[in-house]
Design a protein around this motif. Sequence first.
Motif, PDB file in Angstrom:
ATOM      1  N   VAL A  44       5.425  18.983 -35.985  1.00 25.63           N
ATOM      2  CA  VAL A  44       4.306  18.172 -35.513  1.00 25.63           C
ATOM      3  C   VAL A  44       4.265  18.158 -33.987  1.00 25.63           C
ATOM      4  O   VAL A  44       5.246  17.789 -33.336  1.00 25.63           O
ATOM      5  N   LEU A  45       3.134  18.585 -33.430  1.00 26.01           N
ATOM      6  CA  LEU A  45       2.890  18.507 -31.992  1.00 26.01           C
ATOM      7  C   LEU A  45       1.981  17.316 -31.729  1.00 26.01           C
ATOM      8  O   LEU A  45       0.967  17.146 -32.431  1.00 26.01           O
ATOM      9  N   GLU A  46       2.311  16.509 -30.722  1.00 20.29           N
ATOM     10  CA  GLU A  46       1.373  15.480 -30.285  1.00 20.29           C
ATOM     11  C   GLU A  46       1.141  15.638 -28.797  1.00 20.29           C
ATOM     12  O   GLU A  46       2.089  15.816 -28.028  1.00 20.29           O
ATOM     13  N   VAL A  47      -0.124  15.577 -28.393  1.00 21.09           N
ATOM     14  CA  VAL A  47      -0.477  15.757 -26.992  1.00 21.09           C
ATOM     15  C   VAL A  47      -1.390  14.627 -26.543  1.00 21.09           C
ATOM     16  O   VAL A  47      -2.203  14.116 -27.318  1.00 21.09           O
ATOM     17  N   GLN A  48      -1.212  14.264 -25.291  1.00 27.39           N
ATOM     18  CA  GLN A  48      -1.997  13.164 -24.708  1.00 27.39           C
ATOM     19  C   GLN A  48      -2.484  13.600 -23.332  1.00 27.39           C
ATOM     20  O   GLN A  48      -1.712  14.148 -22.536  1.00 27.39           O
ATOM     21  N   ALA A  49      -3.763  13.394 -23.077  1.00 27.42           N
ATOM     22  CA  ALA A  49      -4.346  13.695 -21.770  1.00 27.42           C
ATOM     23  C   ALA A  49      -5.617  12.872 -21.592  1.00 27.42           C
ATOM     24  O   ALA A  49      -6.151  12.331 -22.573  1.00 27.42           O
ATOM     25  N   ARG A  50      -6.066  12.795 -20.353  1.00 26.70           N
ATOM     26  CA  ARG A  50      -7.349  12.127 -20.128  1.00 26.70           C
ATOM     27  C   ARG A  50      -8.449  12.890 -20.852  1.00 26.70           C
ATOM     28  O   ARG A  50      -9.297  12.311 -21.517  1.00 26.70           O
ATOM     29  N   SER A  51      -8.416  14.207 -20.735  1.00 22.37           N
ATOM     30  CA  SER A  51      -9.374  15.038 -21.469  1.00 22.37           C
ATOM     31  C   SER A  51      -8.785  16.422 -21.652  1.00 22.37           C
ATOM     32  O   SER A  51      -7.802  16.781 -20.999  1.00 22.37           O
ATOM     33  N   PHE A  52      -9.370  17.167 -22.554  1.00 14.14           N
ATOM     34  CA  PHE A  52      -8.890  18.511 -22.897  1.00 14.14           C
ATOM     35  C   PHE A  52     -10.023  19.523 -22.751  1.00 14.14           C
ATOM     36  O   PHE A  52     -11.198  19.193 -22.918  1.00 14.14           O
ATOM     37  N   LEU A  53      -9.636  20.761 -22.477  1.00 14.44           N
ATOM     38  CA  LEU A  53     -10.588  21.871 -22.498  1.00 14.44           C
ATOM     39  C   LEU A  53     -10.866  22.254 -23.955  1.00 14.44           C
ATOM     40  O   LEU A  53     -10.105  21.912 -24.867  1.00 14.44           O
ATOM     41  N   HIS A  54     -11.949  23.015 -24.152  1.00 18.26           N
ATOM     42  CA  HIS A  54     -12.289  23.448 -25.502  1.00 18.26           C
ATOM     43  C   HIS A  54     -11.185  24.363 -26.053  1.00 18.26           C
ATOM     44  O   HIS A  54     -10.781  25.313 -25.376  1.00 18.26           O
ATOM     45  N   HIS A  55     -10.690  24.046 -27.247  1.00 14.64           N
ATOM     46  CA  HIS A  55      -9.627  24.792 -27.940  1.00 14.64           C
ATOM     47  C   HIS A  55      -8.262  24.658 -27.274  1.00 14.64           C
ATOM     48  O   HIS A  55      -7.314  25.375 -27.663  1.00 14.64           O
ATOM     49  N   GLN A  56      -8.118  23.778 -26.299  1.00 14.66           N
ATOM     50  CA  GLN A  56      -6.857  23.723 -25.552  1.00 14.66           C
ATOM     51  C   GLN A  56      -5.663  23.412 -26.470  1.00 14.66           C
ATOM     52  O   GLN A  56      -4.627  24.087 -26.383  1.00 14.66           O
TER      53      GLN A  56
END
Lengths: 264, 264
Positions: free
Chosen positions: A195-207
Amino acid sequence: MNNHLEAGYTRWALLLEFDGTGFVGWQRQENNPSIQGCLEEAGAAFFGGQSVMSATSGRTDAGVHASAMVVQLDVPDMRAVSAHQLRDGLNFHLKPHLIGVRMARPAPTDWHARFSAIGRRYRYTILNRAARPILDAHHVWHVKHPLNVDAMQEASRFLIGRHDFSSFRAASCQASGPIRTLDEMTISRSGDHVVLEVQARSFLHHQVRNFAGSLALVGRGKWSATHLRDVLDARDRSQAGPTAPPEGLCLIRVDYPEKLFESA
Amino acid sequence: MNNHLEAGYTRWALLLEFDGTGFVGWQRQENNPSIQGCLEEAGAAFFGGQSVMSATSGRTDAGVHASAMVVQLDVPDMRAVSAHQLRDGLNFHLKPHLIGVRMARPAPTDWHARFSAIGRRYRYTILNRAARPILDAHHVWHVKHPLNVDAMQEASRFLIGRHDFSSFRAASCQASGPIRTLDEMTISRSGDHVVLEVQARSFLHHQVRNFAGSLALVGRGKWSATHLRDVLDARDRSQAGPTAPPEGLCLIRVDYPEKLFESA
């Protein structure tokens, strides 16, 4: 998708869960089933045929799921409703689609589902075993070759922070630039699941799916952990791994300056 | 279901995962889809039309799932196979059914999937919120009224140990008697999910679903925790709560004196 609230309308914030299987994604399309289309049709049915308008915290692609997408719904004032009535009424009209309104609340003043959001969290789930997915069919990426999670974790550290993520950006990405700040990435194994979990203000398409596709190459031993850093530095999509399939991806949280929902 | 291994046959142990939705349960029935029927048909297809015979660690009802059922499969010696070949061959022929062989291994001498088992573990999952299940549709019991997990935990303690469980036994139960020893029961909340896990050497028919149905009455405040003790003491099925629906139930482990599979 704009922030204008029409006269005679009231804006609500909804916490939405959906199974993206069989949908073209969030965004409304002619003649194809979309999350937005189903939600707005349910809203129109609930409000006696009057239009309702929706916008999301972030569009999702075909096959991608959400346990906690936040959307705004502008509904006509002609019918006064409580939060529970709106939630239950929308859910009634959303049947039999696998889309549900978990919670509803009046939107804060000057609030927009997309532009007010300050964080997004996604989970990407890999089923790492020989046998194909059964209980989680359509909700995981099936990778048969054993994955080395330690190597994936080591590689993931190169992605944390502020970078030019051109190597992990879809050609179709409509963002103004390739710079993003990845606040967090965790990778863990639980039995056969990685399981991968990622957190960001926003993401690029398909990132996120591109992260998963490249990290799986590290996990399989085809790439060293440090090769992922070289790929990032190349700022070239052709240097990175394939885009992992949509069914492993799930939007699990959207953050705003003010906490909107108790359990999200 | 007997322990006799026919001449010219070899017994294998399989770790099976299945989605019980749409099946009549484990046991083969004329003209209705069963887990056993699909497995034996896949086996026959893999072994060129020759019969294979299966038996399970414990039958499951229609709609009940398993992440780790253990079954025995007696296959003809005409074709020598490795564990990986048997697993992959069965999985090939099991498509498109949501049944999968996670692992296969030669059965120990004098081993029987049912009679050699010394422990079974089940999970019963409740989705406790207003909105109907979406991402876990067909895999949870939907209970709208808020459940008090502390009260359920308190009540569950009366069930632990060796008891006459007549109050939680289906009329259709074919066991020789109502006495069982419940080794463990845990109840926990994770967000909107309330999860019961139970462990025993064996269970009566519907015992776990009847536990869940009665404990939900405690969770809703309709019964006190101590009322569940009175219900147990009554040894009368009519005193207990309703049978909770099958879709919340999943067989998650079967134990044998010798550990058969790495991850089970």
